[in-house]
Scaffold this motif. Structure first.
Motif, PDB file in Angstrom:
ATOM      1  N   THR A 180      28.239  35.238  27.988  1.00 17.56           N
ATOM      2  CA  THR A 180      27.667  36.301  28.808  1.00 17.56           C
ATOM      3  C   THR A 180      26.462  36.884  28.074  1.00 17.56           C
ATOM      4  O   THR A 180      26.489  36.999  26.847  1.00 17.56           O
ATOM      5  N   LEU A 181      25.443  37.253  28.807  1.00 22.18           N
ATOM      6  CA  LEU A 181      24.340  38.010  28.224  1.00 22.18           C
ATOM      7  C   LEU A 181      24.491  39.452  28.697  1.00 22.18           C
ATOM      8  O   LEU A 181      24.288  39.763  29.875  1.00 22.18           O
ATOM      9  N   CYS A 182      24.882  40.317  27.772  1.00 21.01           N
ATOM     10  CA  CYS A 182      25.110  41.717  28.128  1.00 21.01           C
ATOM     11  C   CYS A 182      23.786  42.460  28.325  1.00 21.01           C
ATOM     12  O   CYS A 182      22.724  42.000  27.904  1.00 21.01           O
ATOM     13  N   ALA A 183      23.866  43.614  28.994  1.00 15.52           N
ATOM     14  CA  ALA A 183      22.666  44.379  29.327  1.00 15.52           C
ATOM     15  C   ALA A 183      22.927  45.867  29.193  1.00 15.52           C
ATOM     16  O   ALA A 183      24.072  46.320  29.190  1.00 15.52           O
ATOM     17  N   GLN A 184      21.840  46.630  29.078  1.00 11.90           N
ATOM     18  CA  GLN A 184      21.912  48.087  29.036  1.00 11.90           C
ATOM     19  C   GLN A 184      21.171  48.673  30.230  1.00 11.90           C
ATOM     20  O   GLN A 184      20.068  48.208  30.573  1.00 11.90           O
ATOM     21  N   TYR A 185      21.773  49.698  30.842  1.00 10.07           N
ATOM     22  CA  TYR A 185      21.146  50.452  31.929  1.00 10.07           C
ATOM     23  C   TYR A 185      20.928  51.887  31.461  1.00 10.07           C
ATOM     24  O   TYR A 185      21.709  52.429  30.681  1.00 10.07           O
ATOM     25  N   ARG A 260      19.255  36.236  31.590  1.00  7.55           N
ATOM     26  CA  ARG A 260      18.378  37.318  32.032  1.00  7.55           C
ATOM     27  C   ARG A 260      18.278  37.371  33.558  1.00  7.55           C
ATOM     28  O   ARG A 260      18.191  38.450  34.152  1.00  7.55           O
ATOM     29  N   ALA A 263      21.625  38.907  34.719  1.00 10.98           N
ATOM     30  CA  ALA A 263      21.667  40.341  34.442  1.00 10.98           C
ATOM     31  C   ALA A 263      20.946  41.125  35.540  1.00 10.98           C
ATOM     32  O   ALA A 263      21.402  42.206  35.948  1.00 10.98           O
ATOM     33  N   LYS A 264      19.847  40.601  36.032  1.00 12.63           N
ATOM     34  CA  LYS A 264      19.118  41.282  37.114  1.00 12.63           C
ATOM     35  C   LYS A 264      19.935  41.272  38.407  1.00 12.63           C
ATOM     36  O   LYS A 264      19.950  42.270  39.155  1.00 12.63           O
ATOM     37  N   LEU A 282      17.196  48.914  34.415  1.00 14.04           N
ATOM     38  CA  LEU A 282      17.660  47.857  33.508  1.00 14.04           C
ATOM     39  C   LEU A 282      16.685  47.851  32.339  1.00 14.04           C
ATOM     40  O   LEU A 282      15.551  47.400  32.461  1.00 14.04           O
ATOM     41  N   HIS A 284      17.285  46.759  28.986  1.00  9.95           N
ATOM     42  CA  HIS A 284      17.390  45.826  27.856  1.00  9.95           C
ATOM     43  C   HIS A 284      18.451  44.779  28.140  1.00  9.95           C
ATOM     44  O   HIS A 284      19.546  45.119  28.591  1.00  9.95           O
ATOM     45  N   THR A 285      18.128  43.519  27.916  1.00  9.32           N
ATOM     46  CA  THR A 285      19.152  42.486  27.821  1.00  9.32           C
ATOM     47  C   THR A 285      19.277  42.091  26.353  1.00  9.32           C
ATOM     48  O   THR A 285      18.336  42.227  25.572  1.00  9.32           O
TER      49      THR A 285
END
Length: 434
Positions: A180-185, A260, A263-264, A282, A284-285
């Motif tokens: 998984t590619l985690c992300a920050q909101y 990426r 994530a979007k 969104l 940062h990935t």
């Protein structure tokens, strides 16, 4: 053939390769035992998936589950909560990646660890049944690092594999769990979101309904989720990237670029369906792909699914843990995806239950001055899917660090007094528990 002259860069009692949770715990334990320690990390910070990978939470279990070898977990979680202003919780503990980066830096430097970032293991020089040096790719070129005892905390078992230790990879066909590619909101309306949750709503329920209606943006029945912190920030552990081999550069490149895109898609799902996310960003990935599985180094003992089911104990155990069997699907098949959460529910322990981790799982076959820690210790696939998570890596890392310090004098990890190792770990726990 190239004739390379590689300068000796660093030398110490213990050399730790990899600065993820296992490597941090190992370096702290060895240094606090009085050994000189070098820690080599290929990225720009320590913490692995909890920092570079943006994984927003640790599974710490319940208070009654803090049994043997919880010292590093307790120490890091306590300080992370204090510095981030987060409540101390049981089960899944929310964390702030930036806070963790600073904590790891400070603790390692305070302990006297020689820390080097942007230092990636290129290969291993071996003499007989011992590692003589690690060759490290740095900004200044290829350099050598020598130790008396080495700890492979690379996650991928790179040092062990380069040294010729046997290993297994993935399932019987070589397929590994999807990463998984985690992300920050940011810019969440937390009050609105939390009120929506308290009213009995859940993003997962919406996702699953859209999935069954054929309206979800992609086929995914294993929905993990997000954690909120700060004043409007959240971390998302969402989505899977199928067909990725975590020890192949081309495959990793695909995983990051595809991650990426995914994530979007999840971000758009939250903005369109979840109150409080209407104006979110969104931001940062992750720099580090959330790889769950690559090599499992073959050690003097292989921890197995049967050991997990039997809540096994061992005379040489250096820790106990209790996360369930969590083998993420390797393929996009809907039934395979659904089985992941079914297995999680089926294998979850009752409060206070745990299984032991033998010291022998940290000892790669055929190399006498090497220990392995983290998700690449000697297990079968099912046991690896439990012990691979962050507190499990703290547990095996701190044990490897104390064991390495005991092995420095003789240079043989199989000749240490295991009873002394166990008593050292228990004392360490007692000083940090709570």
């Amino acid at each position: 053939m190239l004739n390379l002259e590689v300068p000796l860069w660093l030398e110490s009692d213990v050399v730790v390769a990899g600065g993820g949770p296992a490597g941090v715990a190992a370096a702290l334990a060895a240094a606090r035992s009085g050994s000189s320690v070098v820690l080599l990390e290929k990225g720009g910070c320590c913490g692995g998936l909890g920092t570079q990978g943006l994984v927003p939470m640790f599974f710490v279990g319940g208070k009654e589950d803090l049994s043997f070898a919880c010292g590093t977990t307790c120490e890091i979680v306590k300080e992370a909560c204090e510095q981030a202003g987060l409540p101390r919780t049981w089960g899944w503990q929310t964390t702030d990646p930036e806070v963790l980066k600073r904590i790891y830096d400070a603790k390692l430097l305070e302990a006297g660890v020689t820390l080097r970032y942007e230092a990636k293991i290129a290969t291993v020089l071996r003499e007989g049944d011992r590692i003589d040096q690690l060759l490290v790719a740095t900004a200044g070129g290829l350099k050598a690092v020598r130790g008396k005892v080495y700890i492979d905390a690379t996650g991928d078992g790179a040092v062990s594999a380069f040294a010729g230790a046997p290993f297994e990879l993935g399932d019987a066909s070589g397929a590994t769990m999807s990463p998984t590619l985690c992300a920050q909101y940011s810019n969440l309306d937390l009050a609105r979101y939390e009120a929506w949750l308290k009213a009995g709503n859940n993003p997962r329920q919406i996702w699953m309904r859209l999935q069954e209606e054929g309206k979800a943006p992609l086929l995914e029945y294993h929905f993990v989720g997000i954690r909120t912190y700060g004043h409007g920030t959240s971390g998302g552990n969402l989505g899977h990237i199928y067909g990725v081999n975590g020890v192949d550069e081309e495959s990793l490149t695909f995983g990051l670029t595809e991650g990426r895109k995914i994530a979007k898609l999840y971000f758009d799902f939250y903005r369109q369906n979840v109150p409080g996310f209407e104006h979110a960003d969104l931001v940062h990935t992750a720099e580090l792909l959330g790889v769950r599985e690559t090599r499992r180094i073959t050690g003097d003992y292989q921890l197995t699914y049967q050991d997990y089911c039997e809540r096994a104990s061992f005379p040489d155990e250096i820790g106990r843990y209790n996360y369930p069997v969590d083998i993420h699907a390797s393929v996009t098949d809907a039934e395979a995806q659904k089985k992941v959460e079914e297995e999680l529910r089926r294998t979850t322990y009752r409060p206070g239950e745990s299984y032991g981790i033998p010291y022998r799982t940290l000892c790669p076959r055929g190399v006498r001055n090497l220990l392995v820690a983290g998700r690449c210790i000697s297990t079968d696939r099912a046991a690896q899917s439990s012990v691979r998570v962050i507190p499990g890596c703290f547990t095996t890392g701190q044990a490897a660090g104390f064991a390495a310090a005991l092995a420095v004098a003789g240079g043989n990890t199989r000749e240490i007094p295991v009873a002394k190792l166990q008593s050292t770990i228990r004392a360490y726990d007692d000083a940090r528990r709570g």
